[in-house]
Design a protein around this motif. Structure first.
Motif, PDB file in Angstrom:
ATOM      1  N   PRO A  42     -10.407  30.175  23.508  1.00 27.99           N
ATOM      2  CA  PRO A  42     -10.338  30.425  22.248  1.00 27.99           C
ATOM      3  C   PRO A  42     -11.149  31.837  21.915  1.00 27.99           C
ATOM      4  O   PRO A  42     -10.729  32.668  21.378  1.00 27.99           O
ATOM      5  N   LEU A  78      -9.331  34.730  23.205  1.00 25.56           N
ATOM      6  CA  LEU A  78      -8.256  35.053  22.205  1.00 25.56           C
ATOM      7  C   LEU A  78      -8.862  35.827  20.828  1.00 25.56           C
ATOM      8  O   LEU A  78      -8.317  36.646  20.216  1.00 25.56           O
ATOM      9  N   ALA A  79     -10.096  35.135  20.491  1.00 23.60           N
ATOM     10  CA  ALA A  79     -10.572  35.720  19.339  1.00 23.60           C
ATOM     11  C   ALA A  79     -11.019  37.144  19.278  1.00 23.60           C
ATOM     12  O   ALA A  79     -10.718  38.075  18.596  1.00 23.60           O
ATOM     13  N   PHE A  93      -9.803  39.217  21.762  1.00 22.62           N
ATOM     14  CA  PHE A  93      -8.407  40.082  21.468  1.00 22.62           C
ATOM     15  C   PHE A  93      -7.945  40.318  20.280  1.00 22.62           C
ATOM     16  O   PHE A  93      -7.551  41.584  19.872  1.00 22.62           O
ATOM     17  N   ILE A  94      -7.970  39.152  19.210  1.00 26.72           N
ATOM     18  CA  ILE A  94      -7.546  39.502  17.800  1.00 26.72           C
ATOM     19  C   ILE A  94      -8.336  40.701  17.250  1.00 26.72           C
ATOM     20  O   ILE A  94      -7.912  41.311  16.644  1.00 26.72           O
ATOM     21  N   PRO A 137      -3.236  39.334   8.892  1.00 27.18           N
ATOM     22  CA  PRO A 137      -4.523  39.119   8.125  1.00 27.18           C
ATOM     23  C   PRO A 137      -5.557  39.854   8.445  1.00 27.18           C
ATOM     24  O   PRO A 137      -5.532  40.789   9.463  1.00 27.18           O
ATOM     25  N   PRO A 195      -9.036  42.045   9.026  1.00 26.01           N
ATOM     26  CA  PRO A 195      -9.882  42.223  10.382  1.00 26.01           C
ATOM     27  C   PRO A 195     -11.093  40.857  10.386  1.00 26.01           C
ATOM     28  O   PRO A 195     -11.435  40.368   9.230  1.00 26.01           O
ATOM     29  N   VAL A 196     -11.128  40.733  11.754  1.00 32.52           N
ATOM     30  CA  VAL A 196     -12.190  39.383  11.935  1.00 32.52           C
ATOM     31  C   VAL A 196     -13.359  39.676  12.729  1.00 32.52           C
ATOM     32  O   VAL A 196     -13.163  40.689  13.683  1.00 32.52           O
ATOM     33  N   TRP A 254     -16.355  38.247  15.009  1.00 34.27           N
ATOM     34  CA  TRP A 254     -16.990  36.981  15.141  1.00 34.27           C
ATOM     35  C   TRP A 254     -18.636  37.162  15.785  1.00 34.27           C
ATOM     36  O   TRP A 254     -19.286  36.648  16.226  1.00 34.27           O
TER      37      TRP A 254
END
Lengths: 268, 151
Positions: B5, B8-9, B11-12, B25, B27-28, B30
């Motif tokens: 995960p 993946l995070a 990458f997103i 959605p 921008p993210v 982390w």
């Protein structure tokens, strides 16, 4: 002709300090290239209800969450999740700690079904603690964070369709509640809170861009039709008020969608 | 093969800011280290919590370049007050936030700019669509975040 000293001083000031960029309107190019970031452009239910509360002081305890019908359909679960998230804010407005705890449990159950409950367990404990203390302001922030936790968990799973459905249903629920409040004691000025054509247009675009299988499901089609109808009423309204028949229509349409979301079809 | 995960995070995280996001959605981010622009922007408006402001868990993060202002869509409600805050990870930059109404006319109070961060306040008299323009007035480019609070 001699200029008065005060006018001369003003002229000198104007020459010394040219208008800053902040005084200039946005250019047409800037207006056409705006960025729509969902977690900034779409107001949280907390913001919306705070404004509604200032305008109308509604009796927030009158709104009950619809009883959830069990379903394994992930689309319905995401839609119900969005609605319950909004209901959490209603419980905060009503200052009803027990209702908030019950909604929190329902949210956890639904989020677990979507495999999106990882961060919610800790969060639900702190929501319970803040509710116990009556710290309603922090609770709005916690609910906001919970909504984002679910959203991020769904994004991590690449369940973008479910993110769209949960966000749309959360907005539909807000609009339904607000329209009901506004129609009960109609006044033109507060009705402007419902004039949100850019947001309605955004949700419609998101629903229409779902993969065909999702887009063609009856519940999504009903949401599309309902939001189209609400958008038509918003387009009839001015920026400063919405006519009472339009508010009534939005109240009926949006509450109808909420009812449908909690009555999933039985599996054949 | 199952992708972890966290990868993946990340990458997103890289993908999402590239899109002018109508279909993806927001921008993210982390990255929660104290020097990340989002944390700095949040610290900038936490001072207003004592005045009753609540922080929204939503933000924009991306690379802001001088001469290429960013204009964000907003929907604000009458009766509410909003503090917008921006910060970059480079304290040698100067940022400016400007707010505009639905017709693109200036709205809100005179913005405040300090090295690497900026704030702007608006007391909303009319509900509706607004715009936030974020620009870098000094510096070259830097990762920057925008957050807001309301009461």
């Amino acid at each position: 002709m001699s200029l008065r000293p005060s006018i001369m001083a003003l002229c000198l000031l104007a020459m010394s300090f040219p208008a800053s960029a902040n005084d200039q309107p946005l250019t047409r190019e800037e207006m056409q290239s705006t960025l729509f970031v969902e977690t900034v452009a779409i107001p949280s239910p907390g913001e919306f209800f705070l404004a509604l509360d200032k305008e109308c002081q509604p009796n927030w305890t009158q709104f009950d969450s619809p009883p959830a019908a069990s379903t394994a359909d992930r689309e319905f679960i995401a839609i119900q999740l969005g609605i319950l998230m909004t209901d959490g804010y209603i419980a905060v407005q009503a200052r009803d700690a027990q209702d908030l705890r019950n909604i929190g449990i329902d949210i956890l159950v639904l989020a677990k079904k979507l495999n999106a409950s990882q961060n919610l367990l800790t969060r639900s404990q702190s929501i319970g603690d803040f509710a116990e203390k009556g710290d309603w302001k922090t609770l709005r922030e916690e609910l906001d964070a919970s909504q984002n936790d679910v959203r991020l968990a769904l994004i991590e799973q690449m369940d973008y369709n479910l993110v769209t459905l949960a966000a749309t249903s959360a907005w539909v629920r807000q609009m339904g509640i607000a329209a009901k409040v506004l129609v009960e004691n109609y006044k033109p000025a507060p009705s402007a809170l419902l004039v949100q054509p850019a947001l309605a247009g955004h949700f419609l675009a998101r629903l229409r861009s779902l993969p065909e299988r999702n887009r063609n499901s009856p519940i999504v089609q009903q949401f599309i039709t309902g939001i189209e109808s609400a958008l038509s009423e918003m387009e009839l309204a001015s920026a400063s008020f919405m006519a009472k028949p339009s508010v009534e229509k939005i109240a009926i349409t949006m509450s109808g969608l909420t009812t449908l979301a909690f009555a999933p079809p039985a599996k054949p | 093969m199952r992708i972890p995960p966290s990868i993946l995070a990340a990458f997103i995280c890289c993908l999402v800011p590239l899109a002018a996001t109508d279909s993806i959605p927001a921008p993210v981010n982390w990255n929660e280290n104290p020097n990340c622009p989002r944390t700095r922007a949040l610290n900038n408006i936490r001072q207003f919590r004592s005045e009753g402001y609540q922080v929204r868990d939503g933000y924009w993060t991306g690379v802001l370049t001088r001469g290429q202002p960013l204009v964000l869509d907003l929907h604000l409600f009458s009766g509410n007050n909003y503090w917008f805050s921006a910060a970059s990870c480079d304290a040698s930059t100067l940022l400016r936030i400007s707010l505009f109404d639905s017709k693109g006319n200036p709205a809100g109070s005179e913005p405040v700019a300090e090295p690497g961060r900026a704030t702007a306040l608006i007391s909303v008299a009319r509900s509706g669509r607004y715009f936030l323009r974020l620009e870098m007035t000094e510096g070259d480019k830097a990762e920057t975040s925008v957050v807001y609070s309301y009461k």
